[in-house]
Write a protein that holds these residues in place. Structure first.
Motif, PDB file in Angstrom:
ATOM      1  N   ASP A   1       6.519 -51.034  10.658  1.00 45.10           N
ATOM      2  CA  ASP A   1       6.188 -51.052   9.231  1.00 45.10           C
ATOM      3  C   ASP A   1       6.866 -52.211   8.520  1.00 45.10           C
ATOM      4  O   ASP A   1       6.289 -52.818   7.607  1.00 45.10           O
ATOM      5  CB  ASP A   1       6.614 -49.731   8.589  1.00 45.10           C
ATOM      6  N   ARG A   2       8.085 -52.518   8.919  1.00 42.98           N
ATOM      7  CA  ARG A   2       8.789 -53.645   8.306  1.00 42.98           C
ATOM      8  C   ARG A   2       8.075 -54.953   8.632  1.00 42.98           C
ATOM      9  O   ARG A   2       7.964 -55.846   7.784  1.00 42.98           O
ATOM     10  CB  ARG A   2      10.236 -53.679   8.802  1.00 42.98           C
ATOM     11  N   LEU A   3       7.597 -55.079   9.872  1.00 40.32           N
ATOM     12  CA  LEU A   3       6.848 -56.278  10.250  1.00 40.32           C
ATOM     13  C   LEU A   3       5.548 -56.386   9.469  1.00 40.32           C
ATOM     14  O   LEU A   3       5.169 -57.482   9.003  1.00 40.32           O
ATOM     15  CB  LEU A   3       6.567 -56.250  11.753  1.00 40.32           C
ATOM     16  N   LEU A   4       4.854 -55.265   9.300  1.00 36.26           N
ATOM     17  CA  LEU A   4       3.614 -55.274   8.530  1.00 36.26           C
ATOM     18  C   LEU A   4       3.867 -55.695   7.086  1.00 36.26           C
ATOM     19  O   LEU A   4       3.092 -56.473   6.505  1.00 36.26           O
ATOM     20  CB  LEU A   4       2.973 -53.881   8.569  1.00 36.26           C
ATOM     21  N   LYS A   5       4.929 -55.188   6.498  1.00 35.13           N
ATOM     22  CA  LYS A   5       5.238 -55.560   5.115  1.00 35.13           C
ATOM     23  C   LYS A   5       5.534 -57.054   5.012  1.00 35.13           C
ATOM     24  O   LYS A   5       5.063 -57.722   4.073  1.00 35.13           O
ATOM     25  CB  LYS A   5       6.437 -54.750   4.622  1.00 35.13           C
ATOM     26  N   PHE A   6       6.288 -57.563   5.946  1.00 31.43           N
ATOM     27  CA  PHE A   6       6.644 -58.981   5.904  1.00 31.43           C
ATOM     28  C   PHE A   6       5.404 -59.862   6.021  1.00 31.43           C
ATOM     29  O   PHE A   6       5.267 -60.853   5.295  1.00 31.43           O
ATOM     30  CB  PHE A   6       7.624 -59.296   7.032  1.00 31.43           C
TER      31      PHE A   6
ATOM     32  N   ARG B   1       0.178 -43.728   3.040  1.00 33.62           N
ATOM     33  CA  ARG B   1       0.630 -45.128   3.020  1.00 33.62           C
ATOM     34  C   ARG B   1      -0.175 -45.981   3.983  1.00 33.62           C
ATOM     35  O   ARG B   1      -0.630 -47.080   3.637  1.00 33.62           O
ATOM     36  CB  ARG B   1       2.107 -45.167   3.375  1.00 33.62           C
ATOM     37  N   ASN B   2      -0.392 -45.501   5.192  1.00 33.58           N
ATOM     38  CA  ASN B   2      -1.147 -46.277   6.175  1.00 33.58           C
ATOM     39  C   ASN B   2      -2.624 -46.356   5.821  1.00 33.58           C
ATOM     40  O   ASN B   2      -3.273 -47.385   6.075  1.00 33.58           O
ATOM     41  CB  ASN B   2      -0.973 -45.662   7.564  1.00 33.58           C
ATOM     42  N   LEU B   3      -3.165 -45.292   5.225  1.00 34.95           N
ATOM     43  CA  LEU B   3      -4.564 -45.337   4.800  1.00 34.95           C
ATOM     44  C   LEU B   3      -4.761 -46.353   3.676  1.00 34.95           C
ATOM     45  O   LEU B   3      -5.756 -47.095   3.669  1.00 34.95           O
ATOM     46  CB  LEU B   3      -5.017 -43.948   4.355  1.00 34.95           C
ATOM     47  N   LEU B   4      -3.828 -46.380   2.722  1.00 34.94           N
ATOM     48  CA  LEU B   4      -3.924 -47.371   1.649  1.00 34.94           C
ATOM     49  C   LEU B   4      -3.820 -48.789   2.199  1.00 34.94           C
ATOM     50  O   LEU B   4      -4.578 -49.682   1.795  1.00 34.94           O
ATOM     51  CB  LEU B   4      -2.821 -47.125   0.618  1.00 34.94           C
ATOM     52  N   LEU B   5      -2.882 -48.981   3.121  1.00 32.73           N
ATOM     53  CA  LEU B   5      -2.733 -50.313   3.712  1.00 32.73           C
ATOM     54  C   LEU B   5      -3.987 -50.701   4.484  1.00 32.73           C
ATOM     55  O   LEU B   5      -4.450 -51.854   4.412  1.00 32.73           O
ATOM     56  CB  LEU B   5      -1.507 -50.328   4.632  1.00 32.73           C
TER      57      LEU B   5
ATOM     58  N   ILE C   1      -3.421 -48.780  12.574  1.00 34.10           N
ATOM     59  CA  ILE C   1      -4.004 -47.596  13.215  1.00 34.10           C
ATOM     60  C   ILE C   1      -3.034 -47.029  14.253  1.00 34.10           C
ATOM     61  O   ILE C   1      -2.859 -45.804  14.372  1.00 34.10           O
ATOM     62  CB  ILE C   1      -5.354 -47.954  13.851  1.00 34.10           C
ATOM     63  N   TYR C   2      -2.366 -47.903  15.009  1.00 34.71           N
ATOM     64  CA  TYR C   2      -1.388 -47.440  15.997  1.00 34.71           C
ATOM     65  C   TYR C   2      -0.223 -46.714  15.327  1.00 34.71           C
ATOM     66  O   TYR C   2       0.254 -45.686  15.833  1.00 34.71           O
ATOM     67  CB  TYR C   2      -0.882 -48.629  16.808  1.00 34.71           C
ATOM     68  N   ASN C   3       0.240 -47.224  14.191  1.00 32.64           N
ATOM     69  CA  ASN C   3       1.332 -46.562  13.476  1.00 32.64           C
ATOM     70  C   ASN C   3       0.943 -45.146  13.063  1.00 32.64           C
ATOM     71  O   ASN C   3       1.762 -44.221  13.144  1.00 32.64           O
ATOM     72  CB  ASN C   3       1.730 -47.367  12.248  1.00 32.64           C
TER      73      ASN C   3
END
Length: 383
Positions: A35-40, A212-216, A288-290
């Motif tokens: 999640d931190r990598l995705l945010k970055f 959170r993942n659905l919104l992303l 999707i994996y998260n």
């Protein structure tokens, strides 16, 4: 004999974990590494590319170049560039010769739309930070503290058993009392185990994490569709015909009806859109994996703690559907494994147990500690 007893006492005292420092609360990670990598990437990439686009705009000057008639003065040519950049409307003709217009304003607002994309990508992380992170922080702090305390209680129990065994005149009676205490579950840790069981029936954290993942995922898909729309409708037209015969210039006969113009920044915007779109498409499977991580239990951590006496959350089959807050907590415990000091100790004990010849003598960390403390000569084998 006293030398061996003293050595055993020192060994057991060294096995105790030190008191946790106040830095543990500040050092807890409330985001998974993925999640931190995705945010970055999702937030930082559009901001970085937009800053490059703005830097080029400030350094290169005008973003449009119009081919004014040769009889235009310098001021008239500058006015033409400014008027066409302000309107950014393409004037053309269809197959039947009818006049048509096409707005190219999406190119003008494209850098600002990427700023909006960066803000949208940050919204899921704000949701997690303010809606779930405070409760998760309290849960992790309590569970990590209780797991370390449970390990310390086991070691102190072995220390007490050693003193009682030394003072006992009948070793067999001592071990009979020990076996009876195990059968009646005197060594269990009801607070921790019931707390983890309670978390199996809570769904607030898992709901927020899935939201959170659905919104992303929604924002990633919407951004990709927006970039596809730009490429199909606008990003193949770097030249357009501009009309400046408006207002006071509408009646001027020497001004041509249409002036050809070329967008200087067109190739830069194409490269930026392709970069953002391709990276976002590659990130969709990661999101999707998260979310799919919640469909299975991470039993590796709890299985190690099953060496604690009467801690049998797994063996009693209390782990049911993984879509609950306990599974989220286990994922974050794995991410904060460096703060869980007892895990490395128990993991080492578990590895030693696998290498021990008489495995039937070792059921819990207490059994292993009694062997290390030198009580194995009088301890009966478990049936």
């Amino acid at each position: 004999m006293s030398l061996s007893h003293t050595a055993a006492e020192y060994m057991l005292s060294d096995a105790l974990l030190p008191d946790p420092s106040s830095s543990r609360a500040r050092g807890l990670r409330l985001e998974l590494p993925s999640d931190r990598l995705l945010k970055f990437v999702t937030v930082g990439l559009p901001l970085f590319l937009v800053s490059l686009a703005f830097a080029r705009e400030f350094s290169a000057g005008s973003q449009i170049s119009c081919f004014s008639p040769t009889n235009f003065t310098g001021k008239q040519s500058a006015y033409t560039d400014s008027a066409c950049w302000d309107s950014l409307i393409h004037h053309g003709f269809d197959a039947e010769g009818r006049a048509i217009t096409k707005s190219l304003w999406a190119l003008k607002v494209f850098p600002y739309s990427l700023l909006v994309v960066a803000v949208l990508m940050y919204l899921p992380y704000l949701l997690w930070r303010y809606a779930a992170a405070p409760a998760l922080h309290c849960d992790l702090l309590f569970i990590i503290d209780e797991l370390d305390k449970s390990y310390n209680r086991s070691v102190r129990l072995v220390q007490h058993m050693k003193k009682v065994q030394q003072a006992s005149a009948e070793p067999e009676q001592f071990w009979e009392e020990y076996e009876r205490a195990r059968r009646e579950r005197y060594f269990e840790f009801p607070l921790l185990e019931r707390y983890l069981t309670c978390k199996q029936h809570a769904h607030a954290l898992v709901f927020i994490y899935i939201l959170r993942n659905l919104l992303l995922l929604l924002f990633l898909a919407a951004t990709c569709l927006y970039l596809v729309f730009l490429h199909l409708n606008i990003f193949f037209q770097d030249e357009f015909s501009c009309s400046i015969k408006t207002g006071l210039l509408e009646a001027e006969p020497h001004i041509p009806s249409l002036i050809p113009c070329k967008l200087v920044f067109f190739s830069v915007f194409q490269l930026i859109s392709l970069s953002v779109g391709s990276v976002y498409v590659l990130l969709i499977p990661v999101v999707i994996y998260n979310a799919l991580q919640l469909c299975q239990w991470d039993k590796g951590l709890l299985s190690v703690y099953e060496m604690l006496p009467a801690f049998d959350l797994l063996s009693r089959r209390m782990l049911t559907c993984p879509l609950n807050d306990l599974n989220i907590i286990l994922l974050f415990l794995r991410a904060n494994i460096s703060e869980l000091t007892s895990f490395s100790r128990l993991n080492a004990v578990s590895a030693l147990r696998e290498a021990t010849a008489n495995k039937e003598d070792i059921d819990t960390v207490i059994d292993f500690m009694t062997l290390l403390a030198g009580l194995e000569t009088t301890k009966p084998k478990h049936q």
